[in-house]
Write an enzyme that holds these catalytic residues in place. Structure first.
Site, PDB file in Angstrom:
ATOM      1  N   GLU A 173       0.825  -1.225   0.000  1.00 41.95           N
ATOM      2  CA  GLU A 173       0.000   0.000   0.000  1.00 41.95           C
ATOM      3  C   GLU A 173       0.854   1.269   0.000  1.00 41.95           C
ATOM      4  O   GLU A 173       0.660   2.169   0.829  1.00 41.95           O
ATOM      5  CB  GLU A 173      -0.970  -0.014   1.194  1.00 41.95           C
ATOM      6  CG  GLU A 173      -1.996  -1.117   1.078  1.00 41.95           C
ATOM      7  CD  GLU A 173      -3.110  -1.064   2.136  1.00 41.95           C
ATOM      8  OE1 GLU A 173      -3.007  -0.297   3.111  1.00 41.95           O
ATOM      9  OE2 GLU A 173      -4.096  -1.811   1.960  1.00 41.95           O
ATOM     10  N   GLU A 292      -5.633  -8.322  -0.603  1.00 47.45           N
ATOM     11  CA  GLU A 292      -6.344  -8.038   0.661  1.00 47.45           C
ATOM     12  C   GLU A 292      -7.799  -7.771   0.319  1.00 47.45           C
ATOM     13  O   GLU A 292      -8.091  -6.819  -0.420  1.00 47.45           O
ATOM     14  CB  GLU A 292      -5.761  -6.825   1.390  1.00 47.45           C
ATOM     15  CG  GLU A 292      -4.454  -7.105   2.093  1.00 47.45           C
ATOM     16  CD  GLU A 292      -3.975  -5.947   2.955  1.00 47.45           C
ATOM     17  OE1 GLU A 292      -4.807  -5.286   3.597  1.00 47.45           O
ATOM     18  OE2 GLU A 292      -2.752  -5.715   2.958  1.00 47.45           O
TER      19      GLU A 292
HETATM   20  O1  AHR Z   1      -5.158  -6.131   6.817  1.00 47.65           O
HETATM   21  C1  AHR Z   1      -5.053  -5.020   7.662  1.00 47.65           C
HETATM   22  C2  AHR Z   1      -4.334  -3.855   7.005  1.00 47.65           C
HETATM   23  O2  AHR Z   1      -5.127  -3.352   5.963  1.00 47.65           O
HETATM   24  C3  AHR Z   1      -3.030  -4.171   6.320  1.00 47.65           C
HETATM   25  O3  AHR Z   1      -1.942  -4.128   7.201  1.00 47.65           O
HETATM   26  C4  AHR Z   1      -2.898  -3.062   5.326  1.00 47.65           C
HETATM   27  O4  AHR Z   1      -2.177  -3.434   4.193  1.00 47.65           O
HETATM   28  C5  AHR Z   1      -4.324  -2.687   5.012  1.00 47.65           C
HETATM   29  O5  AHR Z   1      -4.534  -1.331   5.095  1.00 47.65           O
END
Ligand code: AHR
Length: 498
Positions: A173, A292
């Site tokens: 990210e 994610e």
């Molecule tokens: O999964 C939780 C968090 O969400 C992770 O660390 C991050 O990559 C995202 O913002």
């Protein structure tokens, strides 16, 4: 009864399901590692501290890859802290989550755990506070057989054979202002290109995932993807996508339509990848690593109360309810329906932290979202067939949403068809039909149903089976026509044998 009629053709495939779309994620965050997968002394823990109760639930999910060690955590991580004798490993502050990382569980422990969990690692490198040199050293440590400083250090630390880690994330990210070492698209694109080049010089067999946008409404989407790929096209194999949905507004109809937004996001990322491909007149396509995805919001108030520099506190411990199960089911259907371009996806995360599995010191139990993940992963392998379903829609904040989401997977080896279907209607059952005459002699298999009248019901340690599957005998195939009732508010798996 209302009807949903699916049209499909066995000769028209969307794509082969890459099993890696059923991946998950273990971050050094809260109690995902500590008290989750690892808890020395816990009554089910083995000699290495791995909880066997949790391991069993993970193995049942058949998780093909696990992303590690973050997440936001990785952007400040020194991987060297996590190897070597445990008593010499430093305790560090983790500014991403404002906690202490003890480094008691590190790279070797994780690699040993992947073997026990029947999974493969997807390793992330720190491109926040670190860069090319450290990423190169980590690939050398993990993948070079021996005869160099870092590969010999790995041997000295107990792993004679290289780890052969195939899949690597170039940071996490990096478009997000909350990220340690946050960068502009130009800064990140150049760094990703040069880091990736160096990592592939050390091991040309690896595959690389560059960071895409952190969520679809971030202002820099999709110029971020376009610039990053423009600068790193030759070394990058996949672009990442991240997306979490919430129901803060307590509007279940809108919430259940969130996968419309996920679908739109995927289409737009594909278009952006293909725009850069066209610009570069390249033969190579960039595919998607949706590394994610989940529902995330239940724990947000609780998380604000955690004291700074706690040691593995209860962070991001969302307790999932029945409507979350339905949306997770629909999100899995959306991922499957994009199996031509989505090749990797990770449900974030695996244990305790926004996870399908929860633990206490005494037990481990399945959250509601465990079930759609379980059935998609174990029964959703094969070829996704192009499908269109005639069904009523309703208006939502994400546009018209069909009452039924569905997909169909053909497994030619097992000679099965598996249909996943979610009925989002609050009150009405829907008859699901399809023409199966292309499959001579086809017979009903099983109908697994998850239904509950209460959208807000959750599984807890005291009541771990409040939501659980039912196994029904209500599939009919007559004259080559499939008919099966989909209960209102339900996630369904319908299998057929041919
Ligand atoms: O999964 C939780 C968090 O969400 C992770 O660390 C991050 O990559 C995202 O913002």
């Amino acid at each position: 009864m209302k009807k949903a009629t699916m049209h499909f053709d066995k000769y028209l495939a969307v794509g082969q399901v890459d099993k890696r779309i059923f991946g998950s994620f273990v971050e050094h965050l809260g109690r995902c590692v500590y008290e989750g997968i690892y808890q020395p002394g816990q009554e089910t823990a083995d000699e290495a501290g791995i909880r066997q109760d949790v391991l069993k639930l993970i193995r049942d999910l058949e998780v093909p890859i696990v992303r590690y060690p973050g997440g936001n955590f990785v952007s400040g991580f020194h991987w060297e802290d996590s190897v070597g004798p445990k008593e010499l490993r430093p305790r560090r502050i983790d500014p991403a989550w404002m906690v202490i990382e003890t480094n008691e569980f590190g790279l070797h422990e994780f690699m040993d755990w992947t073997k026990k969990a029947n999974t493969e690692p997807m390793m992330a490198v720190n491109l926040g506070t670190r860069g090319i040199e450290d990423a190169k050293n980590l690939v050398e440590y993990c993948n070079v057989p021996g005869g160099s400083y870092y590969s010999d250090l790995r041997k000295k630390n107990g792993a004679e054979d290289p780890f052969h880690i195939k899949l690597w994330c170039l940071g996490n990210e990096m478009d997000g202002p909350w990220q340690m070492g946050h960068k502009t698209a130009e800064e990140y694109g150049r760094l990703a290109a040069e880091t990736g080049r160096m990592m592939k010089w050390v091991d040309p067999s690896i595959e690389l995932v560059a960071c895409g946008s952190s969520f679809s409404s971030i202002p820099t989407f999709a110029s971020w993807e376009s610039t990053v790929l423009d600068l790193s096209y030759d070394t990058t194999d996949y672009i990442s996508m991240h997306q979490y949905y919430n129901n803060f507004e307590d509007n279940t109809a809108d919430f259940l339509a969130s996968n419309n937004d996920m679908d739109r996001f995927i289409r737009q990322v594909i278009s952006t990848c293909d725009f850069v491909k066209a610009k570069k007149k390249s033969k190579k396509s960039i595919n998607i690593s949706f590394d994610e995805w989940n529902v995330w919001y239940h724990s947000s108030e609780q998380d604000k109360k955690i004291p700074k520099w706690s040691v593995h506190p209860h962070q991001l411990e969302d307790v999932y309810n029945f409507e979350d199960l339905l949306l997770v089911g629909s999100m899995l259907i959306t991922l499957l329906n994009h199996s031509d371009r989505v090749k990797i996806a990770c449900l974030a995360q695996l244990v305790n932290v926004i996870a399908p599995i929860m633990t206490s010191d005494k037990s481990a139990w399945k959250q509601t979202i465990y079930y759609p993940y379980l059935y998609a992963s174990t029964l959703g392998r094969g070829t996704v067939l192009l499908n269109r379903t005639e069904v009523e829609t309703y208006e939502s904040k994400y546009g018209d949403a069909p009452y039924v989401d569905n997909t169909i997977v053909m497994n030619e080896e097992a000679r099965t068809l598996t249909i996943f279907a979610v009925n989002k209607h609050f009150t009405e059952d829907i008859e699901f039909t399809a023409d199966l005459r292309q499959f001579e002699g086809i017979t009903p298999g099983q109908h697994i149903e998850l239904h509950h009248e209460d959208f807000k019901i959750a599984n807890t340690e005291e009541d771990p089976d409040a939501v659980k599957p039912s196994f029904k005998q209500d599939i009919t195939v007559e004259g080559g026509k499939l008919s099966v009732p989909l209960k209102h508010k339900s996630f369904n798996v319908i299998t057929l044998n041919y």
